[in-house]
Design an enzyme around this catalytic site. Structure first.
Site, short mmCIF file in Angstrom:
data_model
loop_
_atom_site.label_atom_id
_atom_site.label_comp_id
_atom_site.label_asym_id
_atom_site.label_seq_id
_atom_site.Cartn_x
_atom_site.Cartn_y
_atom_site.Cartn_z
CB CYS A 1 -0.93 0.00 1.21
SG CYS A 1 -1.91 -1.49 1.30
CG HIS B 1 -3.55 2.98 1.73
ND1 HIS B 1 -4.04 2.58 0.51
CD2 HIS B 1 -3.53 1.86 2.52
CE1 HIS B 1 -4.30 1.28 0.56
NE2 HIS B 1 -4.01 0.83 1.76
CG ASN C 1 -6.69 -1.56 0.69
OD1 ASN C 1 -5.97 -1.07 -0.18
ND2 ASN C 1 -6.22 -2.07 1.81
N1 ACO Z 1 -18.87 -9.54 7.92
C1 ACO Z 1 -19.36 -9.77 9.15
N2 ACO Z 1 -18.58 -10.01 10.21
C2 ACO Z 1 -17.25 -9.98 10.02
C3 ACO Z 1 -16.68 -9.74 8.77
C4 ACO Z 1 -17.54 -9.52 7.67
N3 ACO Z 1 -17.09 -9.27 6.43
N4 ACO Z 1 -15.33 -9.78 8.89
C5 ACO Z 1 -15.06 -10.02 10.18
N5 ACO Z 1 -16.22 -10.16 10.86
C6 ACO Z 1 -16.39 -10.43 12.27
C7 ACO Z 1 -15.19 -11.08 12.89
O1 ACO Z 1 -15.24 -12.50 12.65
C8 ACO Z 1 -15.36 -10.75 14.35
O2 ACO Z 1 -16.28 -11.63 14.91
P1 ACO Z 1 -16.04 -12.21 16.37
O3 ACO Z 1 -16.04 -11.03 17.29
O4 ACO Z 1 -17.20 -13.12 16.57
O5 ACO Z 1 -14.71 -12.91 16.33
C9 ACO Z 1 -16.03 -9.36 14.32
O6 ACO Z 1 -16.53 -9.20 12.99
C10 ACO Z 1 -15.10 -8.21 14.64
O7 ACO Z 1 -13.88 -8.41 13.98
P2 ACO Z 1 -12.70 -7.36 14.10
O8 ACO Z 1 -11.53 -7.89 13.35
O9 ACO Z 1 -12.51 -6.96 15.50
O10 ACO Z 1 -13.34 -6.12 13.34
P3 ACO Z 1 -12.72 -4.70 13.14
O11 ACO Z 1 -13.64 -3.68 13.67
O12 ACO Z 1 -11.27 -4.63 13.56
O13 ACO Z 1 -12.72 -4.55 11.56
C11 ACO Z 1 -11.25 -4.75 9.68
C12 ACO Z 1 -12.01 -5.49 10.78
C13 ACO Z 1 -12.25 -4.06 8.78
C14 ACO Z 1 -10.44 -5.78 8.88
C15 ACO Z 1 -10.31 -3.68 10.32
O14 ACO Z 1 -9.57 -4.27 11.35
C16 ACO Z 1 -9.36 -3.10 9.31
O15 ACO Z 1 -9.75 -2.38 8.41
N6 ACO Z 1 -8.05 -3.37 9.45
C17 ACO Z 1 -7.07 -2.92 8.54
C18 ACO Z 1 -7.26 -3.61 7.22
C19 ACO Z 1 -5.97 -4.04 6.62
O16 ACO Z 1 -5.21 -4.74 7.22
N7 ACO Z 1 -5.70 -3.58 5.43
C20 ACO Z 1 -4.44 -3.83 4.79
C21 ACO Z 1 -4.62 -4.88 3.83
S1 ACO Z 1 -3.12 -5.35 3.03
C22 ACO Z 1 -3.10 -4.59 1.58
O17 ACO Z 1 -3.76 -3.62 1.40
C23 ACO Z 1 -2.32 -5.18 0.51
#
Ligand code: ACO
Length: 338
Positions: free
Chosen positions: A124, A265, A295
């Site tokens: 990214c 980003h 993204n």
């Molecule tokens: N739909 C419904 N529920 C979901 C989904 C979905 N698509 N995805 C995850 N959940 C659930 C999880 O299983 C979890 O359930 P649990 O509590 O029963 O275990 C719950 O939602 C909460 O999960 P979290 O991971 O705590 O959710 P969070 O609020 O952190 O959001 C997210 C997750 C969107 C991934 C966030 O952490 C984020 O944006 N992180 C950065 C993303 C990232 O890493 N980007 C870089 C990618 S690499 C690249 O770009 C090449």
């Protein structure tokens, strides 16, 4: 207009943004589409990420074809021909093939026969790294016109059975022409770039490289897809981006009120809003278009920058701050006067 800017590492020339362009495939995947693929909802995706739609490459579309379309637009915007370009940098983590580089394919597609071309792999942060690299070639006077492209077809390495990651990613490309100049805006004023290879486990795609060669069976077939530790990345991204903004302002002797547009980003709308709050930046100065594209990794900032320019949100003399955080781990920020 801000006139009192410190340029920490000045060269013989200014490296200005002479043109921008972007391109996304026509095919899309909506949140509604995902509810038929994995256990998710429009409400979850919208509130947790800000994403509504992503564009997905069609059968005949590859990273290089998207990159070449964005580059053609940037060249037209700069009123230049492909033959004017001396260097092409393509930032991507979804290259055309293992080798040759995607940049060489783009050079051929454009007919940019006076350019040399190479790929840059910084996920990214790839576009921000590319701009920092291009600047050094331009301010030294070595090259007058450099094309920097961020292009991805992340759909090709997305696991559409993993709801934690599949809803996040889209395909697209963005490009800028960086040009040497001795007058007008200051152009690229300062870049901050960092890496931490120790954080590679947070975000990666492990096959196929020399650790997991195509000639050997994988111990986990899912290694052909991206894996992310979203929660860990979320917190680190906010911290590093805030640090970089503070460093840029400090090194260039600017205040946050001098920043006309902040183009981060597009990783997650909540990450962007959290950063904006911490740096006291008003919402109208923060550009968010993740709702339309998801993204797109290295492509996300140049697509956003192009949209910003075409929507008339950046005027002559404005100071724009671009920032990225991604796999590597990598992070970088650049201050640009338009
Ligand atoms: N739909 C419904 N529920 C979901 C989904 C979905 N698509 N995805 C995850 N959940 C659930 C999880 O299983 C979890 O359930 P649990 O509590 O029963 O275990 C719950 O939602 C909460 O999960 P979290 O991971 O705590 O959710 P969070 O609020 O952190 O959001 C997210 C997750 C969107 C991934 C966030 O952490 C984020 O944006 N992180 C950065 C993303 C990232 O890493 N980007 C870089 C990618 S690499 C690249 O770009 C090449």
């Amino acid at each position: 207009m801000v006139t009192d800017i410190t340029v920490p590492y000045p060269g013989a020339y200014r490296a200005v943004v002479a043109g921008t362009g972007s391109f996304v495939p026509a095919q899309t995947l909506t949140n509604e589409d995902f509810t038929r693929m994995v256990d998710t909802s429009d409400e979850w995706i919208t509130t947790r990420t800000g994403i509504k739609v992503r564009h997905i490459a069609g059968e005949s579309e590859t990273t290089a074809t998207l990159a070449a379309e964005a580059a053609r637009m940037a060249l037209a915007d700069a009123d230049m021909k492909a033959a004017d370009i001396e260097l092409i940098i393509v930032a991507t983590i979804t290259p055309e093939m293992v080798f040759p580089s995607t940049a060489c394919f783009v050079q051929h597609m454009l007919g940019a026969h006076n350019a040399w071309a190479f790929d840059l792999c910084a996920a990214c942060s790839g576009f921000v790294y590319g701009v920092a690299t291009a600047r050094e070639f331009v301010v030294s006077g070595r090259y007058k016109n450099v094309l920097v492209i961020g292009a991805e077809t992340l759909s090709k390495i997305t696991d559409y059975e993993d709801r934690n990651s599949c809803v996040l990613f889209g395909d697209g490309a963005g490009a800028v022409v960086i040009q040497g100049s001795t007058q007008g805006p200051l152009g690229i004023v300062y870049s901050s770039s960092s890496s931490d290879g120790g954080g590679w486990t947070s975000l990666n795609c492990q096959a196929y490289g020399s650790r997991n060669p195509v000639s050997r069976p994988l111990n986990d077939p899912k290694k052909i897809f991206m894996t992310i530790n979203g929660r860990e990345v979320y917190q680190l991204a906010v911290r590093r981006i805030v640090e970089m903004v503070e460093e840029c302002l400090d090194r260039c002797h600017l205040t946050i009120d001098d920043i006309s547009m902040f183009i981060p980003h597009q990783m997650n709308a909540r990450i962007i809003e959290s950063v904006a709050k911490r740096i006291n930046l008003r919402a109208e100065r923060v550009f968010i278009n993740i709702d339309k594209y998801g993204n797109t990794s290295a492509a996300s900032i140049p697509i956003a920058l192009d949209e910003c320019c075409r929507q008339g949100k950046i005027k002559s003399g404005d100071i724009v701050l671009i920032v990225a955080f991604g796999a590597g781990l990598t992070w970088g920020a650049t201050v640009i006067q338009f």
